[in-house]
Write a protein that holds these residues in place. Sequence first.
Motif, PDB file in Angstrom:
ATOM      1  N   ALA A  27     -16.282  22.586  24.726  1.00 25.02           N
ATOM      2  CA  ALA A  27     -15.329  23.798  25.187  1.00 25.02           C
ATOM      3  C   ALA A  27     -16.147  24.699  25.959  1.00 25.02           C
ATOM      4  O   ALA A  27     -15.553  25.357  27.044  1.00 25.02           O
ATOM      5  N   PHE A  48      -5.564  12.837  19.117  1.00 23.03           N
ATOM      6  CA  PHE A  48      -5.796  14.362  18.884  1.00 23.03           C
ATOM      7  C   PHE A  48      -7.210  14.699  18.909  1.00 23.03           C
ATOM      8  O   PHE A  48      -7.778  15.070  17.623  1.00 23.03           O
ATOM      9  N   GLU A  49      -8.237  14.517  19.722  1.00 19.17           N
ATOM     10  CA  GLU A  49      -9.631  14.656  19.712  1.00 19.17           C
ATOM     11  C   GLU A  49      -9.976  16.136  20.073  1.00 19.17           C
ATOM     12  O   GLU A  49      -9.719  16.534  21.401  1.00 19.17           O
ATOM     13  N   ILE A  50     -10.182  16.868  19.014  1.00 20.93           N
ATOM     14  CA  ILE A  50     -10.714  18.347  19.106  1.00 20.93           C
ATOM     15  C   ILE A  50     -11.969  18.604  19.588  1.00 20.93           C
ATOM     16  O   ILE A  50     -12.824  18.081  19.120  1.00 20.93           O
ATOM     17  N   PRO A  51     -12.342  19.149  20.801  1.00 17.62           N
ATOM     18  CA  PRO A  51     -13.684  19.408  21.421  1.00 17.62           C
ATOM     19  C   PRO A  51     -14.587  20.185  20.491  1.00 17.62           C
ATOM     20  O   PRO A  51     -14.018  21.213  19.844  1.00 17.62           O
ATOM     21  N   THR A  52     -15.925  19.907  20.507  1.00 16.68           N
ATOM     22  CA  THR A  52     -16.647  20.777  20.042  1.00 16.68           C
ATOM     23  C   THR A  52     -16.923  22.046  20.566  1.00 16.68           C
ATOM     24  O   THR A  52     -16.284  22.143  21.640  1.00 16.68           O
ATOM     25  N   VAL A  91     -10.691  15.980  28.640  1.00 20.83           N
ATOM     26  CA  VAL A  91     -10.736  16.720  27.126  1.00 20.83           C
ATOM     27  C   VAL A  91      -9.701  17.283  26.806  1.00 20.83           C
ATOM     28  O   VAL A  91      -8.979  17.097  25.483  1.00 20.83           O
ATOM     29  N   ILE A  92      -8.817  18.139  27.793  1.00 24.04           N
ATOM     30  CA  ILE A  92      -7.610  18.765  27.377  1.00 24.04           C
ATOM     31  C   ILE A  92      -6.437  17.682  26.982  1.00 24.04           C
ATOM     32  O   ILE A  92      -5.662  17.823  26.038  1.00 24.04           O
ATOM     33  N   MET A 107      -7.003  16.296  23.446  1.00 29.84           N
ATOM     34  CA  MET A 107      -6.401  17.079  22.604  1.00 29.84           C
ATOM     35  C   MET A 107      -4.827  16.859  22.341  1.00 29.84           C
ATOM     36  O   MET A 107      -4.489  17.413  21.204  1.00 29.84           O
ATOM     37  N   ILE A 108      -4.159  16.698  23.104  1.00 29.47           N
ATOM     38  CA  ILE A 108      -2.731  16.785  23.126  1.00 29.47           C
ATOM     39  C   ILE A 108      -2.153  15.533  22.969  1.00 29.47           C
ATOM     40  O   ILE A 108      -0.807  15.155  22.486  1.00 29.47           O
TER      41      ILE A 108
END
Length: 295
Positions: free
Chosen positions: A273, A265-269, A256-257, A260-261
Amino acid sequence: KRYLGNFLLLIAAIIWGSAFVAQREGMDFVGPFTFQAVRSFLGSAFLLPIILFADKRKKKNKTFQKSDPKTLIIGGLLCGTALTVAACFQQVGIMYTSVGKAGFLTALYVIMVPIVSIFFKKKVSPVIWCCVILAVFGLYLLCMTESLSLSLGDSLVLICALCFTAHIMIIDHFILKVDGVKLACIQFFVSGILSSFLMFAFESPDIKAILNAWFPIAYTGVLSSGIAYTLQIVGQKYTQPTMASLIMSLESVFAVITGMIVPPFEIPTLREALGCVVMFVAIILAQIPIPERKK
């Protein structure tokens, strides 16, 4: 030594989590069995010069200890077979279920390992059991967004989790008897051979396609296979299999991390989180020494 082993397992989990992106990109060029075969042979080849250098240095320092080659080969065969079967069931299962559900079901080895450990007379403390249950809850929040009903794909991924459980227990059995790096090298070579049979049986391997996927294959072959799985084997030498499975389950969190980077760039819900936080709490609680934990 226990903290060293756990640290090595944590590094392995970080590498595996980051490798999800490379595996996803590799599937754009080659089939899953081709990808698994090439990365396994690459991982084995990567470890060969390290083994030769280490043996030469040990002989020079007169610290070289011979291990039973029969035990080493048997351990490598069993580890390689378990790893290949697990990877194949996972890859086929993902075709019939969602990635999130597959991730959750695969990581259920966290609960399977302590259960199997009981049959091998390995003690699991009540606090560790609580940490295991907490980690599974965190995994549920992180990976599951669908119902708990099981499809064909879900059943195949559950078999994959059983195979990963077997893989962890096999390593735990052999690691004190043989050299860990040599065990990893043989494991990848066996996995490469078995995956090659599947590759030629179900796919049409193409050299050009493999070359086009050189970066994902090199990344997973050297880092995910050659380094991370070797760290797993060496790390398990100093820690219990239940603790090892707990730490390695953080692979999902680091995936997941990484998402994000790394583009896109998949931002977690908020739910995902929270799942990451719960899993980290479980791992940290399991690491605290018993006197401080009681306080």
